[in-house]
Structure formats: C-alpha cells, structure tokens
Design an enzyme around this catalytic site. Sequence first.
Site, PDB file in Angstrom:
ATOM      1  N   HIS A 195      -3.773  -5.644  -0.380  1.00  0.00           N
ATOM      2  CA  HIS A 195      -3.502  -6.119   0.983  1.00  0.00           C
ATOM      3  C   HIS A 195      -3.545  -7.643   1.077  1.00  0.00           C
ATOM      4  O   HIS A 195      -4.504  -8.216   1.606  1.00  0.00           O
ATOM      5  CB  HIS A 195      -4.499  -5.490   1.953  1.00  0.00           C
ATOM      6  CG  HIS A 195      -4.302  -4.023   2.120  1.00  0.00           C
ATOM      7  ND1 HIS A 195      -3.377  -3.495   3.001  1.00  0.00           N
ATOM      8  CD2 HIS A 195      -4.871  -2.968   1.484  1.00  0.00           C
ATOM      9  CE1 HIS A 195      -3.391  -2.177   2.915  1.00  0.00           C
ATOM     10  NE2 HIS A 195      -4.282  -1.830   1.996  1.00  0.00           N
ATOM     11  N   GLU A 241      -1.824  -9.358   3.017  1.00  0.00           N
ATOM     12  CA  GLU A 241      -1.471  -9.754   4.386  1.00  0.00           C
ATOM     13  C   GLU A 241      -2.674 -10.031   5.273  1.00  0.00           C
ATOM     14  O   GLU A 241      -2.560 -10.730   6.295  1.00  0.00           O
ATOM     15  CB  GLU A 241      -0.584  -8.667   5.031  1.00  0.00           C
ATOM     16  CG  GLU A 241      -1.304  -7.406   5.498  1.00  0.00           C
ATOM     17  CD  GLU A 241      -1.592  -6.385   4.422  1.00  0.00           C
ATOM     18  OE1 GLU A 241      -1.908  -5.238   4.769  1.00  0.00           O
ATOM     19  OE2 GLU A 241      -1.525  -6.729   3.224  1.00  0.00           O
ATOM     20  N   CYS A 285       0.838  -1.199   0.000  1.00  0.00           N
ATOM     21  CA  CYS A 285       0.000   0.000   0.000  1.00  0.00           C
ATOM     22  C   CYS A 285       0.877   1.255   0.000  1.00  0.00           C
ATOM     23  O   CYS A 285       1.591   1.497  -0.974  1.00  0.00           O
ATOM     24  CB  CYS A 285      -0.986  -0.046   1.176  1.00  0.00           C
ATOM     25  SG  CYS A 285      -2.424   1.024   0.941  1.00  0.00           S
TER      26      CYS A 285
END
Length: 233
Positions: free
Chosen positions: A180, A182, A88
């Site tokens: 994202h 993660e 990001c």
Amino acid sequence: MAGRLLYLGNGRKFQSIAKLDDRFEAWGLKVDRYWAYDGQFPASLEGYDGIFLSGSPHGAYEDVPFIHREHALIEEAAAKEIPMLGICFGSQILASALCGKDQVFRRTSCEIGYKDLPLTEAAATDKLSRDLVDNVHMFVWHNDEVKAEHPDMTVLATSDDCPNQIWRYRQADIWGIQGHPEVTKSQAVIWFEENRERMEKDGADIDDLKAQAHEAAEAKTMLTRFAELVQNG
C-alpha cells in the site's frame, strides 16, 4: 489535454482512506470514478488513457458478479493496450485475468506490517520503479498472494514472506503492487485504528504499527510515474 483515468473502486466504501482518486486528479488527470464493488462499470473503454484498480475485501478467485465483469474489462483493456495499475486486490485481479485464475491463492498466514522490499534487477529500468534504489519501504497487508512464477510476469520487488510484491505484465504498461504505497503517515494511523479488530486477528500489534507509521514517499513515486504515463497518453 488532461489524461483520462478510469478509477475502479473495489472496496466496501467507494473512496478509501487514501483518497487516491482525488490525488490522481490533483496530479492533473481527468478521473472517471466507478464503484465496481457496487456493480458500476463504464459502458465503454473508449477514450481512456489509463485504468486504476483498487483494493477489496474479496479474493480475485471468488464467484462474485463484479469480479467476473472486472476480469472481462481487464482482458479488453489489455487488448487495447490501455495502461493499468492495481494495488492489493487490484494487483491480484490483474494477475488472475491476464496470467490465469490459478495465479492467485489464499495464504496460510497473513503478511502484515511495514517492510523494506528488495528490488530485482529488472526494477532499475522499469518505468514505474526506476526511481527506487535497492529496496522500497511500504506497508503490506494481505491474506491472498500472486504467484511469482509465470512467463508473462516480471517481478520487480519481493519480501521475506512473499516472492511477488510488485510485478509487470510482459512489456506492457500494466503493473500490480501488493502493498500500500498510497497510504500517507497520517492516514495510516487512522486506518490502523479503524481496522484494529481485523488487523489484530491477522497478527498485528496496532500500537506498534502506529509507532511505525511512515510516509512511504519513495514508494509513492510509482504512483506519480503512473499518473505521468497516463497524462502523456
């Protein structure tokens, strides 16, 4: 010996809901944590086998002291050939530091939601994305964007609303991921609720997002590939 990772937290809270610093540790790395957002940086980059740069509420183009310091750190790390991964804002500040500050811009609208991101031909042989086939599914949420056109940048994945979702710098072990990967399925549900007001302002339907919450397991292989690279020095 465990690979040594410098983890730079760029958010208002040092540890994000994904707790990726803990996960890197669970994958066998020695993680040195610094809250860059609060002005914490290491005195030296000596001994680091890799660097991770987290997301942030800031833009990479903002005139903020920690952002200037992080730009300089990235330039030094690239010169030392230290592998880096940014997610990001982390992707955006890598692009700003290495490809020029005009490489990052404010979008006219937010891109938010779970998406299948088509892979480019270059992704098939890339160290991080080679496990992926055709596309990669993950949550994206960004008001800033990294331009896709730069001679030092290889785009690895795109979306219908953003031509540069995942990229690599030159032939170096340096990558930016706009989305994202993660965040796990269970973490996503909590994250969406915690950020309901901001996400709704950006055009999201939170109940719909919760219903779509996804483990993004294939996308996470990019994170484990990076951990392996750092581990192997």
